[in-house]
Design a protein around this motif. Structure first.
Motif, PDB file in Angstrom:
ATOM      1  N   GLU A  78     -27.557 -39.070 -22.854  1.00 31.02           N
ATOM      2  CA  GLU A  78     -27.829 -38.139 -21.763  1.00 31.02           C
ATOM      3  C   GLU A  78     -29.314 -38.069 -21.491  1.00 31.02           C
ATOM      4  O   GLU A  78     -29.756 -37.950 -20.342  1.00 31.02           O
ATOM      5  N   ALA A  79     -30.107 -38.145 -22.547  1.00 35.19           N
ATOM      6  CA  ALA A  79     -31.556 -38.028 -22.361  1.00 35.19           C
ATOM      7  C   ALA A  79     -32.116 -39.208 -21.606  1.00 35.19           C
ATOM      8  O   ALA A  79     -32.963 -39.046 -20.721  1.00 35.19           O
ATOM      9  N   MET A  80     -31.641 -40.406 -21.939  1.00 40.77           N
ATOM     10  CA  MET A  80     -32.102 -41.568 -21.178  1.00 40.77           C
ATOM     11  C   MET A  80     -31.738 -41.396 -19.717  1.00 40.77           C
ATOM     12  O   MET A  80     -32.514 -41.724 -18.814  1.00 40.77           O
ATOM     13  N   ALA A  81     -30.571 -40.828 -19.478  1.00 38.04           N
ATOM     14  CA  ALA A  81     -30.171 -40.596 -18.091  1.00 38.04           C
ATOM     15  C   ALA A  81     -31.041 -39.525 -17.454  1.00 38.04           C
ATOM     16  O   ALA A  81     -31.443 -39.656 -16.296  1.00 38.04           O
ATOM     17  N   LEU A  82     -31.348 -38.473 -18.181  1.00 34.00           N
ATOM     18  CA  LEU A  82     -32.184 -37.427 -17.604  1.00 34.00           C
ATOM     19  C   LEU A  82     -33.557 -37.962 -17.249  1.00 34.00           C
ATOM     20  O   LEU A  82     -34.190 -37.492 -16.305  1.00 34.00           O
ATOM     21  N   TYR A  83     -34.017 -38.949 -17.998  1.00 38.97           N
ATOM     22  CA  TYR A  83     -35.311 -39.534 -17.642  1.00 38.97           C
ATOM     23  C   TYR A  83     -35.169 -40.455 -16.447  1.00 38.97           C
ATOM     24  O   TYR A  83     -35.934 -40.368 -15.485  1.00 38.97           O
ATOM     25  N   PHE A  84     -34.196 -41.364 -16.491  1.00 43.52           N
ATOM     26  CA  PHE A  84     -34.190 -42.460 -15.523  1.00 43.52           C
ATOM     27  C   PHE A  84     -33.358 -42.224 -14.291  1.00 43.52           C
ATOM     28  O   PHE A  84     -33.627 -42.844 -13.259  1.00 43.52           O
ATOM     29  N   VAL A  85     -32.354 -41.374 -14.355  1.00 39.51           N
ATOM     30  CA  VAL A  85     -31.529 -41.207 -13.160  1.00 39.51           C
ATOM     31  C   VAL A  85     -32.334 -40.625 -11.994  1.00 39.51           C
ATOM     32  O   VAL A  85     -32.249 -41.137 -10.874  1.00 39.51           O
ATOM     33  N   PRO A  86     -33.135 -39.573 -12.202  1.00 41.74           N
ATOM     34  CA  PRO A  86     -33.935 -39.124 -11.041  1.00 41.74           C
ATOM     35  C   PRO A  86     -34.866 -40.199 -10.515  1.00 41.74           C
ATOM     36  O   PRO A  86     -35.049 -40.332  -9.304  1.00 41.74           O
ATOM     37  N   LEU A  87     -35.415 -41.020 -11.423  1.00 43.61           N
ATOM     38  CA  LEU A  87     -36.287 -42.087 -10.949  1.00 43.61           C
ATOM     39  C   LEU A  87     -35.493 -43.152 -10.214  1.00 43.61           C
ATOM     40  O   LEU A  87     -35.935 -43.673  -9.192  1.00 43.61           O
ATOM     41  N   MET A  88     -34.301 -43.445 -10.734  1.00 46.81           N
ATOM     42  CA  MET A  88     -33.527 -44.511 -10.104  1.00 46.81           C
ATOM     43  C   MET A  88     -32.985 -44.103  -8.750  1.00 46.81           C
ATOM     44  O   MET A  88     -32.771 -44.954  -7.891  1.00 46.81           O
ATOM     45  N   VAL A  89     -32.711 -42.816  -8.568  1.00 48.36           N
ATOM     46  CA  VAL A  89     -32.194 -42.405  -7.264  1.00 48.36           C
ATOM     47  C   VAL A  89     -33.308 -41.930  -6.345  1.00 48.36           C
ATOM     48  O   VAL A  89     -33.050 -41.622  -5.189  1.00 48.36           O
ATOM     49  N   GLY A  90     -34.513 -41.864  -6.833  1.00 47.78           N
ATOM     50  CA  GLY A  90     -35.647 -41.619  -5.949  1.00 47.78           C
ATOM     51  C   GLY A  90     -35.928 -40.164  -5.649  1.00 47.78           C
ATOM     52  O   GLY A  90     -36.232 -39.809  -4.516  1.00 47.78           O
ATOM     53  N   THR A  91     -35.844 -39.328  -6.681  1.00 44.62           N
ATOM     54  CA  THR A  91     -36.166 -37.927  -6.450  1.00 44.62           C
ATOM     55  C   THR A  91     -37.217 -37.471  -7.457  1.00 44.62           C
ATOM     56  O   THR A  91     -37.633 -38.244  -8.319  1.00 44.62           O
ATOM     57  N   ARG A  92     -37.625 -36.230  -7.344  1.00 47.23           N
ATOM     58  CA  ARG A  92     -38.765 -35.809  -8.149  1.00 47.23           C
ATOM     59  C   ARG A  92     -38.377 -35.082  -9.428  1.00 47.23           C
ATOM     60  O   ARG A  92     -39.173 -35.006 -10.353  1.00 47.23           O
ATOM     61  N   ASN A  93     -37.199 -34.495  -9.463  1.00 47.58           N
ATOM     62  CA  ASN A  93     -36.782 -33.791 -10.680  1.00 47.58           C
ATOM     63  C   ASN A  93     -35.281 -33.632 -10.600  1.00 47.58           C
ATOM     64  O   ASN A  93     -34.667 -33.884  -9.558  1.00 47.58           O
ATOM     65  N   VAL A  94     -34.688 -33.178 -11.673  1.00 48.26           N
ATOM     66  CA  VAL A  94     -33.254 -32.919 -11.637  1.00 48.26           C
ATOM     67  C   VAL A  94     -33.003 -31.640 -10.855  1.00 48.26           C
ATOM     68  O   VAL A  94     -33.935 -30.890 -10.523  1.00 48.26           O
ATOM     69  N   SER A  95     -31.743 -31.369 -10.598  1.00 47.38           N
ATOM     70  CA  SER A  95     -31.421 -30.262  -9.707  1.00 47.38           C
ATOM     71  C   SER A  95     -31.716 -28.907 -10.302  1.00 47.38           C
ATOM     72  O   SER A  95     -32.029 -27.968  -9.575  1.00 47.38           O
ATOM     73  N   PHE A  96     -31.551 -28.770 -11.591  1.00 47.60           N
ATOM     74  CA  PHE A  96     -31.714 -27.448 -12.212  1.00 47.60           C
ATOM     75  C   PHE A  96     -32.701 -27.573 -13.366  1.00 47.60           C
ATOM     76  O   PHE A  96     -32.302 -27.646 -14.520  1.00 47.60           O
ATOM     77  N   PRO A  97     -33.976 -27.582 -13.072  1.00 46.33           N
ATOM     78  CA  PRO A  97     -34.949 -27.915 -14.114  1.00 46.33           C
ATOM     79  C   PRO A  97     -34.964 -26.952 -15.294  1.00 46.33           C
ATOM     80  O   PRO A  97     -35.088 -27.379 -16.440  1.00 46.33           O
ATOM     81  N   ARG A  98     -34.828 -25.668 -15.052  1.00 45.56           N
ATOM     82  CA  ARG A  98     -34.893 -24.747 -16.181  1.00 45.56           C
ATOM     83  C   ARG A  98     -33.659 -24.876 -17.052  1.00 45.56           C
ATOM     84  O   ARG A  98     -33.724 -24.796 -18.283  1.00 45.56           O
ATOM     85  N   LEU A  99     -32.515 -25.106 -16.414  1.00 50.70           N
ATOM     86  CA  LEU A  99     -31.293 -25.308 -17.178  1.00 50.70           C
ATOM     87  C   LEU A  99     -31.446 -26.519 -18.100  1.00 50.70           C
ATOM     88  O   LEU A  99     -30.970 -26.519 -19.242  1.00 50.70           O
ATOM     89  N   ASN A 100     -32.108 -27.534 -17.605  1.00 50.14           N
ATOM     90  CA  ASN A 100     -32.369 -28.740 -18.382  1.00 50.14           C
ATOM     91  C   ASN A 100     -33.129 -28.396 -19.656  1.00 50.14           C
ATOM     92  O   ASN A 100     -32.771 -28.821 -20.758  1.00 50.14           O
ATOM     93  N   ALA A 101     -34.202 -27.610 -19.504  1.00 46.93           N
ATOM     94  CA  ALA A 101     -34.996 -27.231 -20.672  1.00 46.93           C
ATOM     95  C   ALA A 101     -34.166 -26.391 -21.637  1.00 46.93           C
ATOM     96  O   ALA A 101     -34.241 -26.541 -22.863  1.00 46.93           O
ATOM     97  N   PHE A 102     -33.363 -25.507 -21.081  1.00 43.19           N
ATOM     98  CA  PHE A 102     -32.483 -24.668 -21.908  1.00 43.19           C
ATOM     99  C   PHE A 102     -31.558 -25.532 -22.748  1.00 43.19           C
ATOM    100  O   PHE A 102     -31.373 -25.311 -23.953  1.00 43.19           O
ATOM    101  N   GLY A 103     -31.005 -26.581 -22.114  1.00 44.58           N
ATOM    102  CA  GLY A 103     -30.122 -27.484 -22.846  1.00 44.58           C
ATOM    103  C   GLY A 103     -30.836 -28.146 -24.006  1.00 44.58           C
ATOM    104  O   GLY A 103     -30.282 -28.270 -25.110  1.00 44.58           O
ATOM    105  N   TYR A 104     -32.077 -28.563 -23.782  1.00 43.70           N
ATOM    106  CA  TYR A 104     -32.799 -29.209 -24.882  1.00 43.70           C
ATOM    107  C   TYR A 104     -33.010 -28.258 -26.042  1.00 43.70           C
ATOM    108  O   TYR A 104     -32.809 -28.607 -27.220  1.00 43.70           O
ATOM    109  N   TYR A 105     -33.421 -27.054 -25.735  1.00 41.46           N
ATOM    110  CA  TYR A 105     -33.723 -26.145 -26.853  1.00 41.46           C
ATOM    111  C   TYR A 105     -32.471 -25.777 -27.631  1.00 41.46           C
ATOM    112  O   TYR A 105     -32.496 -25.630 -28.860  1.00 41.46           O
ATOM    113  N   LEU A 106     -31.346 -25.649 -26.925  1.00 37.34           N
ATOM    114  CA  LEU A 106     -30.090 -25.408 -27.644  1.00 37.34           C
ATOM    115  C   LEU A 106     -29.789 -26.555 -28.595  1.00 37.34           C
ATOM    116  O   LEU A 106     -29.352 -26.346 -29.740  1.00 37.34           O
ATOM    117  N   TYR A 107     -30.014 -27.774 -28.103  1.00 39.37           N
ATOM    118  CA  TYR A 107     -29.729 -28.959 -28.907  1.00 39.37           C
ATOM    119  C   TYR A 107     -30.619 -28.983 -30.149  1.00 39.37           C
ATOM    120  O   TYR A 107     -30.163 -29.250 -31.268  1.00 39.37           O
TER     121      TYR A 107
END
Lengths: 690, 490
Positions: free
Chosen positions: A129-158
């Motif tokens: 999932e992490a490789m995807a979180l890094y590369f999917v926004p780059l591969m589809v041409g956007t600047r960040n994922v849709s829910f950036p704070r939720l993303n950080a929350f997920g990491y800290y839970l992990y």
């Protein structure tokens, strides 16, 4: 001076072509397409200020940039990978000699349970999932994922889940009932103490984190692609992650529910009897519920691996992937079929024979889409011009190993054969072949492939070859004899065995192989740490690759693309011409991204993403504290809910909403030479540029 | 734009693929041939001159029969635990092979059986005993990896295992061929000669210059990239053919599996099964031979199952605690025993011998040492064994034995164990009525001899940490008496 010294002193020193220890990228505009009339340096400065996290420790913790969060995930996951490897080494050393009581059975049980749990829940799924979180926004041409704070929350839970599991292990209260914790052994009566409760909460925490990542990936892919990137133009890797994310959405709730049911059975204050046969429950229910998750889980791990392969093979065959539609159809069918296979883990149980026959058929059927993928990759290599760089070599190793594992899987799909080899080292060999072969080798290939993009430097090739060969040889020497061991009667999860069984020789060969793999991992770490400082500088596209992440600098700036290019084909970089339009006009002083339609990728509207925030960390701490408490008492839930509510209120407070950014961005008056164009509406050429 | 030297060339990598494919093929053939060369399970035993004093198992007139002392010694493990007879090594060097292997009707006790594929020396048994192949043959049994065959799924001694073994080898050869073919195709894909790209790149650059002059868009892809614009019919057909072959092969596997499944299930409908109840507990196996007619004839023993050859055995399994799995690889596949799900299944042994099994579902601390043996005998020898087991435990005859019985009943032993004919009737632990007739103790993890028994009684936790037997502080002379008594319980 001696003659030797004289000789040396006359050897001219090599002038290093690139500065060592340079801060990369050397040129932030390298590789970025720039439209006529734009002022790229000003835009770069503004965007950099807008999108990068604030300086200092708080800024570092509060960062919601997808690349920062993803790199944390990847580094943490690799750290857990190496810890688990040490656990595996301990097991292999222990099994090298019969009747060796180096570890008692209790310790050994904790070791193999922690190894399995951590590999499946703390390494394999998160790293993919992490490789995807890094590369999917780059591969589809956007600047960040849709829910950036939720993303950080997920990491800290992990992270907190990992601390829980390893903390428990080190304190000798780690789970000891196996990574799938069959009841009644894991139930209240035969699993005393808090060990399995700890396991349940590790599972809950990691699965919340996995669900979050899946939601991020899906929403980003569906809504935030570059203009022109219709759904049939997204890279196969992105398709793999879309399928994986759907599978995560369906499978993770099953295991969270079942682990919660197990917790409730075990907690004396709740005292349910879901799995207690004496009170009307059913131990077999646990197996069904767990494996309904457990089988898709392994495909959740494997499909991203195939995504890596589909990203690497075209680049090193110098042609777009063969059979795009077939590959997409295969991925989707693997996703579906994998939910119908779970009972092949239960063939030794008293399931009805007709039901077993269905699961046998489905288990064999899933070989068809997997085979299609392999055939398409071979066809790509056949019709292309293979370049034998390290990423491709790792992919070749993947084919060697994964196909063997898949074929032993066909054996396991047969009920009659499975009854002999179920729960033996044959199964251990099989799943290590498919998981290490199918996921870890592609992962290493992906690391060699994308390391230049992460750091701006290439990994050392010679060390890489040593890494690859020791890994490949060590892996086969370790796990191939296990097939024979299983057929010769050695069951799984045994802390020792009698000398009369004659299993010693094969076990010693396997331990030798484990030692070789250890060397391989050491070489890998040396390579990574050395290359970060001294590797050859890469530039934006060292491999001449086809996907969009190679269209920006290495490493990417915090805002990913200065002007996102419009996509005109499946291979975004290869189909680009010198007249391909780019997006201009998105706000550079607000965190703004372009959203597009789901199917066609036509631009819809602008969407503002949020600022960096400390609240995801605090929410994770509160959630984890509550779930840690549930290990001991169900009354940990209500105060946890209240605390979480308060934290969420701060999280969503008005001042934190988009548009009200912190003071590190400048207003247009404060900036000099700001052309008026930069704040205009998005400029897309007529016809959409598609 | 490709950085770095080309360390591995196309030919090198493709060559490696083909080499690995060839090595795999060779290994598969060698493995198959070596398996064929594996000598059979059963060897001859000369039941003469035992050097140990373990009493004969059967204790009746048939001292030359199967489970005589030498055979017992053969089962019992490593040379450092017992003195093997000199005849042991000579016996084990060859196998009598009758080329019939499985499925033969039970013969008279003079003949040997083998897997039928071996070409070892033909040796008629010098005694009338059926041989036992025991784990002590580890050093002498020939197989590819030097492992023994008494716990092996690919050395079948019974119908169920035989059918599974046949299915296994069909799968193995087919899948191995597929593997070799896939690798060979991959190797060829990498190795094949490709036309020089220099001209292509030159053409491309010229074309790009033209486009630039005309103001047309120029593609920015690297010059060596080829983007096919039309459907590539050739590769499509090849891939489609490969998929079709895959589907056909999967059907073959599926039908093979279904056929084997039906054959395995057919054993349930055969006549005259012998019923045995297996109660799997943490971490030992309670075995009962129920006799519906005369309940006092029910035999309760532990960790060792004796069955007649050539007759279906109906195993009625249950577990009172956690999930275990009954697995004796030489005879049949495994069946999980789940609390609340009593499972009945069938197996049949067709070759005389002792086969080892082990619990195959993780069940706690001593899962690793929850072993059992299944000894297959000709029907008459089996009945003899059964009748011995049906008798009450022998009464103590010597003073020491009588004292030993008093120790047994007075210490905590009687709280868990039972000995028929005494007041000890607890069922927490194994029934010890005929303990001296067993070859191993502690669920198949220790040879049954005086020293091991003493160690087990005094400190079972040291040998099997976490097991349910407590440590016992018994004074030395009481212990000697107890051991004398236990050794008399044949």
């Amino acid at each position: 001076m001696s003659r030797t010294a004289e000789r040396l002193s006359t050897v001219p020193t090599l002038a290093l072509p690139e500065p060592d220890r340079a801060v990369l990228p050397l040129n932030p505009l390298e590789g970025q397409p720039v439209p006529a009339g734009a002022n790229p340096w000003v835009d770069h400065e503004n965007l950099e200020r807008t999108w990068s996290a604030p300086a200092g420790l708080i800024g570092w913790i509060a960062s919601v940039n997808h690349k920062d969060v993803a790199m944390r995930y990847i580094k943490t996951a690799m750290f857990f990978f190496f810890l688990n490897g040490l656990l595996a080494a301990a097991m292999r050393i222990h099994l090298a000699f019969p009747e060796w009581h180096l570890m008692g059975p209790d310790t050994y049980n904790q070791v193999f349970t922690t190894h399995g749990t951590a590999m499946m829940f703390l390494f394999a799924v998160p790293v993919m999932e992490a490789m995807a979180l890094y590369f999917v926004p780059l591969m589809v041409g956007t600047r960040n994922v849709s829910f950036p704070r939720l993303n950080a929350f997920g990491y800290y839970l992990y992270l907190l889940a990992g601390i829980l599991l390893y903390g428990g292990f080190l304190l000798n209260i780690g789970p000891d009932a196996g990574w799938f914790a069959y009841v009644p052994l894991a139930g209240a009566e035969y699993g005393p103490g808090k060990r399995v409760d700890l396991w349940s909460q590790v599972v809950t925490l990691t699965e919340i984190s996995a669900l979050i990542a899946a939601v991020e990936i899906l929403t980003t892919v569906m809504k935030q692609r570059a203009p022109g990137m219709s759904l049939n133009r997204i890279p196969i890797y992105v398709w793999a992650m879309v399928v994986t994310s759907f599978m995560v959405l369906m499978a993770m709730p099953a295991v969270m529910t079942s682990s919660t049911m197990l917790s409730m059975d075990r907690l004396t204050n709740v005292n349910t009897h879901f799995f207690n046969q004496a009170e009307g429950g059913d131990p077999l229910l646990w197996q069904h519920l767990f494996w309904f998750f457990g089988h898709p889980e392994v495909y959740i791990i494997f499909i991203p691996g195939t995504g890596f392969v589909s990203a690497i093979v075209p680049v090193f065959a110098r042609r777009p992937i063969f059979g795009y539609t077939a590959l997409v159809a295969s991925l989707i069918s693997i996703g579906f079929i994998s939910f119908g296979l779970w009972a092949h883990h239960m063939f030794a149980t008293p399931l009805p024979r007709v039901g077993q026959a269905y699961f046998t058929s489905a288990s064999m059927m899933i070989a068809i889409p997997s085979g299609i993928q392999i055939f398409c990759w071979i066809a790509t290599l056949w019709t292309g011009r293979p370049q034998f760089k390290l990423p491709l070599l790792f992919v070749l190793a993947f084919i060697f190993i994964f196909v063997l594992g898949g074929l032993s899987g066909i054996m396991l799909a047969s009920v009659s054969l499975d009854r002999q080899v179920h729960d033996t080292f044959f199964v251990v060999a099989h799943f290590h072949y498919v998981l290490i072969g199918g996921a870890v080798f592609p992962l290493f290939g992906a690391i060699y492939y994308w390391f230049p993009k992460w750091t701006g430097r290439m990994l050392n090739t010679k060390l890489g070859h040593c890494n690859l060969w020791t890994f490949f040889i060590g892996f086969n020497v370790t796990f191939f004899p296990m097939h024979q061991l299983g057929l010769k009667g050695m069951p799984r999860r045994v802390y020792t065995y009698l000398p009369e069984t004659g299993w010693q020789t094969l076990n010693q060969i396997a331990t030798l192989g484990a030692g070789i793999m250890f060397i391989s991992m050491v070489l890998f770490l040396i390579n990574v740490f050395w290359s970060r400082k001294h590797g050859m500088i890469a530039g934006p596209n060292p491999w001449g690759a086809e996907s969009l992440e190679w269209g920006t600098t290495s490493p990417p700036p915090s805002y990913n693309f200065l002007y996102t290019p419009v996509v005109t084909g499946r291979s975004a970089m290869w189909e680009r011409t010198d007249q391909t339009p780019v997006i201009t006009g998105l706000h550079t002083q607000k965190r703004e991204v372009l959203t597009t339609t789901i199917l066609e990728g036509t631009p819809e509207h602008r969407y503002e993403l949020c600022a960096d925030s400390i609240w995801p960390l605090l929410a994770a701490i509160v959630t984890a504290a509550s779930l840690y408490g549930v290990i001991f008492h169900p009354w940990a839930i209500p105060p946890g809910c209240v605390a979480l509510f308060i934290v969420l209120a701060f999280w969503f407070w008005r001042e934190n909403e988009p548009g009200h950014l912190t003071a590190n961005t400048k207003t247009s008056e404060e900036l000099e030479n700001v052309p008026p164009d930069s704040t205009h509406a998005a400029h897309i050429p007529p016809g959409g540029g598609i | 734009m490709i950085l770095g030297p080309r360390i591995i060339t196309a030919r090198g990598s493709g060559g490696v693929c083909l080499l690995v494919a060839t090595v795999c093929a060779a290994a598969v053939l060698a493995g198959g041939r070596a398996r064929a060369a594996t000598t059979g399970v059963v060897t001859a035993v000369n039941a003469t001159s035992p050097t140990r004093t373990i009493p004969a198992v059967l204790g009746t007139t048939n001292s030359s029969m199967l489970l005589g002392t030498t055979a017992t010694q053969m089962i019992l493990g490593m040379p450092d635990r017992l003195e093997t007879t000199g005849s042991l090594e000579t016996q084990l060097s060859g196998t009598a092979s009758t080329a019939t292997g499985y499925g033969v009707q039970p013969r008279s006790s003079g003949e040997q059986f083998s897997t039928g594929l071996s070409s070892g020396k033909r040796e008629q048994a010098s005694s009338s005993s059926q041989a036992v192949f025991g784990p002590s043959d580890a050093a002498t049994k020939a197989s590819v990896f030097g492992t023994t065959n008494t716990q092996s799924a690919i050395d079948p001694a019974g119908r169920q295992a035989y059918h599974i073994d046949k299915l296994y080898w069909m799968y193995f050869w087919t899948l191995a061929s597929i593997y070799v073919v896939v690798l060979a195709v991959l190797g060829w894909a990498l190795l094949r000669r490709r036309r020089n790209i220099f001209d292509q790149e030159q053409e491309l650059r010229a074309h790009q210059a033209q486009l630039r002059e005309a103001g047309e868009p120029v593609r920015l892809a690297p010059a060596d990239v080829v983007i096919p614009r039309h459907l590539e019919k050739g590769p499509v057909m090849v891939v489609a053919a490969a998929v079709a072959v895959t589907v056909v092969l999967l059907w073959v596997f599926l039908i093979g599996d279904f056929a084997t499944g039906r054959t395995l299930n057919a054993l349930a409908s055969e006549k005259n099964p012998l019923a045995i109840k297996v109660n799997a507990q943490q971490w030992w196996w309670e075995i009962k031979y129920p006799d519906e007619v005369t309940t006092s004839n029910t035999v309760t023993t532990a960790n060792e199952i004796y069955i007649p050859i050539g007759r279906p055995i109906r195993l009625e399994t249950q577990s009172p605690d956690v999930i275990h799995s009954f697995w004796v690889p030489n005879l049949a596949g495994k069946h999980d025993i789940i609390p609340g799900y009593p499972v009945t299944f069938f197996l049949q042994a067709d070759k005389v011998g002792t086969y080892w099994g082990q619990c195959a579902e993780f069940c706690g601390h001593q899962h690793a040492k929850m072993r059992f043996s299944v000894t297959a005998l000709p029907e008459d020898e089996f009945q003899a064994w059964l009748s011995t087991q049906r008798q009450s435990a022998p009464s103590p005859s010597t003073e020491s034995q009588k004292r030993g019985q008093q120790v047994f009943l007075g210490a905590s032993c009687a709280m868990c164990h039972s000995i028929s004919g005494t007041q000890a009737m607890a069922t927490v632990g194994p029934n010890l009525s005929h303990i001296a007739s067993r070859s191993m103790i502690a669920a198949g993890s220790l040879p049954n001899n005086r020293g091991n028994l003493a160690g087990w009684i005094l400190d079972a936790q040291h040998i099997k940490p976490g097991c349910r037997m407590p440590q016992n502080n018994i004074p030395a002379d009481d212990l000697e008496a107890l051991l004398d008594y236990l050794e008399s319980l044949k």
